[in-house]
Design an enzyme around this catalytic site. Structure first.
Site, mmCIF file in Angstrom:
data_model
loop_
_atom_site.group_PDB
_atom_site.id
_atom_site.type_symbol
_atom_site.label_atom_id
_atom_site.label_comp_id
_atom_site.label_asym_id
_atom_site.label_seq_id
_atom_site.Cartn_x
_atom_site.Cartn_y
_atom_site.Cartn_z
ATOM 1 N N ASN A 2 -1.599 -7.386 10.930
ATOM 2 C CA ASN A 2 -2.506 -6.468 10.215
ATOM 3 C C ASN A 2 -3.421 -7.176 9.217
ATOM 4 O OD1 ASN A 2 -0.552 -6.906 8.279
ATOM 5 N ND2 ASN A 2 -0.266 -4.761 7.751
ATOM 6 N N ARG A 16 -5.989 -2.905 -2.444
ATOM 7 C CA ARG A 16 -5.333 -2.047 -1.448
ATOM 8 C C ARG A 16 -6.343 -1.096 -0.797
ATOM 9 N NH1 ARG A 16 -0.101 -2.655 -0.999
ATOM 10 N NH2 ARG A 16 0.405 -0.556 -0.296
ATOM 11 N N ARG A 59 -8.510 -3.885 7.350
ATOM 12 C CA ARG A 59 -7.590 -3.714 8.494
ATOM 13 C C ARG A 59 -8.258 -2.954 9.643
ATOM 14 N NH1 ARG A 59 -2.516 -2.751 4.497
ATOM 15 N NH2 ARG A 59 -1.555 -4.814 4.641
ATOM 16 N N LYS A 69 -3.444 -13.172 6.721
ATOM 17 C CA LYS A 69 -2.310 -13.479 7.611
ATOM 18 C C LYS A 69 -2.749 -14.317 8.824
ATOM 19 C CE LYS A 69 0.356 -9.375 6.316
ATOM 20 N NZ LYS A 69 1.230 -8.290 6.831
ATOM 21 N N PHE A 104 12.022 -4.181 11.122
ATOM 22 C CA PHE A 104 10.918 -5.065 11.494
ATOM 23 C C PHE A 104 10.968 -6.428 10.799
ATOM 24 C CE2 PHE A 104 9.396 -2.201 8.086
ATOM 25 C CZ PHE A 104 8.975 -3.120 7.137
ATOM 26 N N HIS A 132 -2.183 -9.053 3.504
ATOM 27 C CA HIS A 132 -1.162 -8.463 2.634
ATOM 28 C C HIS A 132 -1.754 -8.381 1.240
ATOM 29 C CE1 HIS A 132 2.582 -7.883 0.387
ATOM 30 N NE2 HIS A 132 2.104 -8.792 -0.447
ATOM 31 N N THR A 136 -1.591 0.244 5.982
ATOM 32 C CA THR A 136 -0.777 -0.823 6.597
ATOM 33 C C THR A 136 -0.945 -0.843 8.113
ATOM 34 O OG1 THR A 136 0.842 -0.501 4.834
ATOM 35 C CG2 THR A 136 1.588 -1.723 6.761
ATOM 36 N N GLU A 166 4.698 -12.091 -7.028
ATOM 37 C CA GLU A 166 4.119 -12.725 -5.837
ATOM 38 C C GLU A 166 3.178 -13.872 -6.204
ATOM 39 O OE1 GLU A 166 4.415 -8.802 -2.923
ATOM 40 O OE2 GLU A 166 2.452 -9.639 -3.368
ATOM 41 N N TYR A 214 9.374 -11.893 1.594
ATOM 42 C CA TYR A 214 9.529 -10.515 2.072
ATOM 43 C C TYR A 214 10.976 -10.021 1.910
ATOM 44 C CZ TYR A 214 4.818 -10.045 4.092
ATOM 45 O OH TYR A 214 3.457 -9.907 4.277
#
Ligand code: CMP
Length: 137
Positions: free
Chosen positions: A112, A85, A102, A9, A57, A115, A91, A126, A49
């Site tokens: 964060n 993950r 993270r 990100k 949010f 993704h 998250t 995706e 998203y």
């Protein structure tokens, strides 16, 4: 073998930790099958998203995701969805296990760092959102 989608990100790109994050993937059995740096448009981020569009949010998330370039990649390996993950951590970076991406590179739940697809089904969607078949090898 599974494939999953990763996004580094804008916060992590701006911090200059693209290489450190990619190293986490490659050092843990995830091969980079495709990769590019992209500046998302507002429409791109809203579409990507869309599943979160009713969440409080959502607008902040979209604003953040277009605040600078991101690096998207297709990661391939055994149990790639779950493995990615695990490497990312929770998250909310405050809840992320020490040693996860993270915990090490993220500031807060909005910024964060990364993704990762949350299921094999979403990974397929995706990946198709960002990459054509000829870009993946
Ligand atoms: P990501 O895995 O990219 O998916 C949606 C993003 O929304 C998530 O990471 C967070 O960066 C962001 N977000 C902000 N607030 C929340 C929240 N309360 N719950 C889940 N995700 C949130």
């Amino acid at each position: 073998m599974e494939q999953t989608l990763s996004i580094i990100k804008p916060d992590a790109v701006a911090k200059g930790v693209i290489g450190k994050i990619l190293d986490r993937f490659e050092s843990n059995g995830l091969r980079i099958a495709a990769m590019k740096k992209v500046q998302l448009s507002r429409k791109d981020a809203q579409e990507f998203y869309a599943v979160h569009k009713e969440r409080p949010f959502f607008n902040d998330l979209v604003d953040f995701m277009i605040s600078g370039p991101v690096v998207v990649s297709v990661l391939e390996g055994e149990n790639a969805v779950a493995k990615n993950r695990e490497l990312m951590g929770a998250t909310n970076p405050k809840e992320a296990e020490p040693g996860t991406i993270r915990a090490d590179f993220a500031e807060n739940i909005d910024a964060n760092a990364v993704h990762g697809s949350d299921s094999l089904e979403n990974a397929k969607k995706e990946i198709a959102f960002f990459f054509s078949q000829r870009e993946i090898s």
